[in-house]
Write a protein that holds these residues in place. Structure first.
Motif, PDB file in Angstrom:
ATOM      1  N   VAL A  31       6.134  23.400 -51.625  1.00 47.29           N
ATOM      2  CA  VAL A  31       7.410  22.723 -51.184  1.00 47.29           C
ATOM      3  C   VAL A  31       8.542  23.105 -53.028  1.00 47.29           C
ATOM      4  O   VAL A  31       9.062  23.550 -53.135  1.00 47.29           O
ATOM      5  N   ARG A  32       7.247  22.763 -53.684  1.00 45.44           N
ATOM      6  CA  ARG A  32       7.385  22.726 -55.046  1.00 45.44           C
ATOM      7  C   ARG A  32       8.021  24.269 -55.557  1.00 45.44           C
ATOM      8  O   ARG A  32       8.730  25.437 -55.921  1.00 45.44           O
ATOM      9  N   LEU A  91      13.935  22.829 -46.559  1.00 39.32           N
ATOM     10  CA  LEU A  91      13.313  21.578 -47.661  1.00 39.32           C
ATOM     11  C   LEU A  91      13.447  20.570 -47.587  1.00 39.32           C
ATOM     12  O   LEU A  91      12.507  20.045 -47.830  1.00 39.32           O
ATOM     13  N   THR A  92      14.695  19.864 -47.234  1.00 40.47           N
ATOM     14  CA  THR A  92      14.306  18.366 -47.427  1.00 40.47           C
ATOM     15  C   THR A  92      13.598  18.128 -45.879  1.00 40.47           C
ATOM     16  O   THR A  92      13.198  16.540 -45.935  1.00 40.47           O
ATOM     17  N   GLU A 105       7.946  15.177 -34.421  1.00 42.70           N
ATOM     18  CA  GLU A 105       7.611  15.126 -36.149  1.00 42.70           C
ATOM     19  C   GLU A 105       7.740  16.183 -36.236  1.00 42.70           C
ATOM     20  O   GLU A 105       6.263  16.028 -36.147  1.00 42.70           O
ATOM     21  N   ALA A 106       8.293  17.142 -36.516  1.00 45.63           N
ATOM     22  CA  ALA A 106       8.086  18.672 -36.672  1.00 45.63           C
ATOM     23  C   ALA A 106       9.170  19.420 -37.990  1.00 45.63           C
ATOM     24  O   ALA A 106       9.755  19.237 -38.064  1.00 45.63           O
ATOM     25  N   TYR A 107       8.013  20.049 -38.464  1.00 43.56           N
ATOM     26  CA  TYR A 107       8.931  21.405 -39.244  1.00 43.56           C
ATOM     27  C   TYR A 107       9.817  22.085 -38.982  1.00 43.56           C
ATOM     28  O   TYR A 107      10.867  22.028 -39.274  1.00 43.56           O
ATOM     29  N   GLN A 123       8.126  29.644 -46.796  1.00 44.50           N
ATOM     30  CA  GLN A 123       8.396  28.722 -45.060  1.00 44.50           C
ATOM     31  C   GLN A 123       6.920  28.261 -44.275  1.00 44.50           C
ATOM     32  O   GLN A 123       6.316  27.705 -43.706  1.00 44.50           O
ATOM     33  N   GLN A 124       6.579  29.651 -44.366  1.00 40.69           N
ATOM     34  CA  GLN A 124       5.220  30.316 -43.016  1.00 40.69           C
ATOM     35  C   GLN A 124       4.083  29.001 -43.592  1.00 40.69           C
ATOM     36  O   GLN A 124       3.439  28.289 -42.670  1.00 40.69           O
TER      37      GLN A 124
END
Length: 168
Positions: free
Chosen positions: A147-148, A65-66, A11-13, A128-129
């Motif tokens: 995210v917004r 993003l999702t 589980e990671a971005y 994003q970073q």
């Protein structure tokens, strides 16, 4: 089973998109409903459901993003039903400046379009970073705010592309 577990990923971005795609194709072949053509109706229905879940999981994880929203949802942050607006005055001012810029931008002014795309990409990359750092640190509320912000930047990109398309 969550989406990351389905693909055997941590589980990671930040994930390896090529690896995600490879695992998706392998699972897609194994779960495809055509492989269950001679099975019972129940098994056929299960195969269709599993394929649908697989497709949904893949679409969610392949988009940064999702993927971030999904990670936050796993952590109990519900972005879909949240009515919270950003309270960041600096970002609100930047939004207004972008709106004004888009209103005056002509799609046939290629230098201005290129500059707008470049600036938008730079700001998006910085967000994003920040999002990746917040998610790694477990700072869920700042990540949700980011995210917004990224959703706004994504919307700006679509509007910028529309301006460009209408000029051609």
């Amino acid at each position: 089973m969550n989406h990351f577990e389905l693909f055997g990923l941590a589980e990671a971005y930040s994930i390896d998109l090529a690896e995600l795609q490879q695992r998706y194709r392998k699972l897609q072949q194994a779960l495809h409903p055509d492989r269950f053509a001679n099975a019972s109706e129940r098994d056929k229905l299960l195969a269709v459901q599993r394929t649908s879940q697989l497709n949904d999981a893949y679409q969610t994880l392949r988009n940064p993003l999702t993927r971030a929203e999904y990670i936050l949802s796993l952590r109990g942050v519900d972005m879909q039903h949240e009515q919270k607006t950003l309270q960041d005055p600096e970002f609100l001012m930047a939004q207004m400046e972008w709106r004004e810029r888009l209103e005056t931008l002509a799609g046939d002014d290629f230098a201005a379009m290129d500059a707008a795309y470049k600036e938008l990409d730079e700001q998006t990359q910085a967000l994003q970073q920040a999002l990746e750092s917040d998610l790694q640190a477990g700072a869920d509320e700042p990540a949700a705010d980011t995210v917004r912000k990224l959703k706004f930047m994504q919307k700006l990109r679509r509007e910028l592309e529309e301006i460009e398309d209408n000029a051609l």
